[in-house]
Design a protein around this motif. Structure first.
Motif, short mmCIF file in Angstrom:
data_model
loop_
_atom_site.label_atom_id
_atom_site.label_comp_id
_atom_site.label_asym_id
_atom_site.label_seq_id
_atom_site.Cartn_x
_atom_site.Cartn_y
_atom_site.Cartn_z
N THR A 27 0.76 -1.22 0.07
CA THR A 27 0.04 -0.06 0.26
C THR A 27 0.85 1.32 -0.02
O THR A 27 0.33 2.35 -0.45
N MET A 28 1.93 1.21 0.52
CA MET A 28 3.07 2.32 0.79
C MET A 28 4.14 2.47 -0.56
O MET A 28 4.88 3.30 -0.51
N GLY A 29 3.84 1.35 -1.52
CA GLY A 29 4.68 1.37 -2.57
C GLY A 29 6.13 0.69 -2.49
O GLY A 29 6.86 1.05 -3.16
N PRO A 93 10.46 7.77 14.05
CA PRO A 93 10.28 7.26 12.71
C PRO A 93 10.67 8.53 11.89
O PRO A 93 11.32 8.76 11.18
N GLN A 150 3.79 -1.11 9.14
CA GLN A 150 2.75 -0.23 8.44
C GLN A 150 3.28 1.47 8.65
O GLN A 150 3.44 2.25 7.94
N VAL A 151 3.42 1.55 9.94
CA VAL A 151 3.81 2.80 10.45
C VAL A 151 5.24 3.42 9.75
O VAL A 151 5.45 4.61 9.30
N TYR A 154 4.44 3.90 5.84
CA TYR A 154 3.71 5.19 5.88
C TYR A 154 4.93 6.45 6.11
O TYR A 154 4.67 7.15 5.19
N GLU A 155 5.56 6.39 7.11
CA GLU A 155 6.43 7.40 7.50
C GLU A 155 7.37 7.59 6.22
O GLU A 155 7.67 8.78 5.81
N VAL A 158 5.55 9.10 3.24
CA VAL A 158 5.29 10.48 3.26
C VAL A 158 6.71 11.41 3.25
O VAL A 158 6.70 12.38 2.41
#
Lengths: 249, 249
Positions: A27-29, A93, A150-151, A154-155, A158
């Motif tokens: 999901t985050m590539g 993170p 996941q976290v 995600y970071e 971003v």
């Protein structure tokens, strides 16, 4: 850039966590998954929880040692549940990601996660250059390994601005004249229905201006609000006209 | 502050996701879980995946409607997988959190998550003032609902740690019930003056909800706007009554 970041899971017990981690990565590539001596892999539960990220599982590299999983890696970031660990630098993170993104421009980078029960061993932590701690509730710091993946992913995404939403074109905002036209129309209507018999007009219009200023009205919305005022007034006019006609006034 | 933030899961299918969401919440210091018509709850699988966050599950409030779950809430943040949704404001988690933290200083705030398959319904989304999209891989945007809860609670906890109270104390925001009361009153009034004879009611109310969601109404302002509606209706009633009396109807 994201293709040079690998997620390395060491000695994972539950295949479901491997699948959920693959889903979180995709999901985050991210797509490079390395597994050091997983307890059960491949496993149908991993595929079930991957929920469509089966390609990540199919391409996962299963290794028998940390050294094999870190082959060619120039920056290893280890996850720790402790705030201070073997005196290596422990970052949040967010603080750690710029360096990850910078390094991954040119060479492989690893995000290294330990087992469900005890995290990374001291020997594994010593292979990292940076440690990351996800700040948690001191009374309940038991973050699931796939949730930690996941976290972090995600970071990273971003920080890399990997999926920055395209700027949404702003709706046409109402102009000064349109706003003033609306306020004049509103004041006339409120006067007509005798609203100001019980409210100070100056003060009330000031409150209403403040409210609609905050809403940042669009041109279309001014049309809708003025439409309501127009219908209100014409409805009143119809009622009055009917009354006057009946009375021959 | 975190005690005034509730996580609301609407029509969750898999009890495991409820458990994993509870675990995610607790690691980040949240504890108020609301469940709207969960398919299976309580359920051993929820407890298994809560992995020690059973207290969150035990205290979870099971509701039969969105209105019940949003009782007293002054800011509802809805999750969406779309970048543009019913033209409500869509923010990134990071951009949205300062307002959540600010509001939760004083009053309840809800983070609202939809079903695993289709997310929130349009009707649910229309109850939110802000929508959040977690930026994902456009080729694989299938974020697990508990993973989305994890990301949001993590962002919230980071934002809460960095929070600086606003210099100016915030006015009392209107609650969910007050907003719904206003929209019902507005719709009645617009029906009465025949506004909907030339406008589609559903679409028009959606536009008006969007406009007033952006304004973040205060309790006093809801009273002013409802005051205008009341005066409009009583003015109409007086005109009609005068007409009817003259006609002996």
């Amino acid at each position: 850039m994201m293709d040079r970041v690998r997620v390395v899971l060491s000695h994972t017990s539950h295949p479901g966590n491997i699948g959920a981690a693959a889903r979180a990565m995709k999901t985050m590539g991210l797509r490079n998954l390395y597994l050091i001596n997983p307890k059960h892999f491949p496993d149908p539960q991993a595929n079930s929880l991957a929920a469509g990220a089966d390609d990540i599982l199919a391409q996962a590299v299963v290794c028998d040692s940390l050294d094999a999983a870190l082959q060619d890696v120039v920056l290893t970031v280890g996850m720790t549940a402790r705030l201070r660990d073997i005196s290596l630098e422990v970052k949040t993170p967010r603080a750690a990601m710029p360096e990850v993104v910078q390094c991954a421009q040119h060479a492989p980078v690893a995000l290294l996660f330990g087992t469900e029960m005890s995290g990374l061993s001291n020997e594994e932590l010593m292979r990292a250059q940076v440690l990351i701690n996800i700040p948690t509730n001191p009374d309940f710091s038991s973050l699931n390994v796939a949730a930690a993946v996941q976290v972090l992913c995600y970071e990273l995404s971003v920080a890399a601005a990997a999926f920055q939403p395209a700027a949404v074109p702003e709706e046409a905002r109402a102009s000064h004249q349109q706003m003033e036209g609306y306020f004049a129309h509103l004041e006339q209507t409120l006067t007509e229905i005798d609203f100001f018999s019980s409210h100070n007009p100056g003060r009330m219009m000031q409150r209403l201006r403040r409210l609609y200023a905050r809403a940042r009205l669009e041109t279309d919305e001014v049309h809708i609000l003025r439409g309501i005022l127009s219908v209100t007034r014409s409805y009143n006019a119809r009622l009055r006209k009917r009354y006057q006609e009946e009375h021959g006034e």
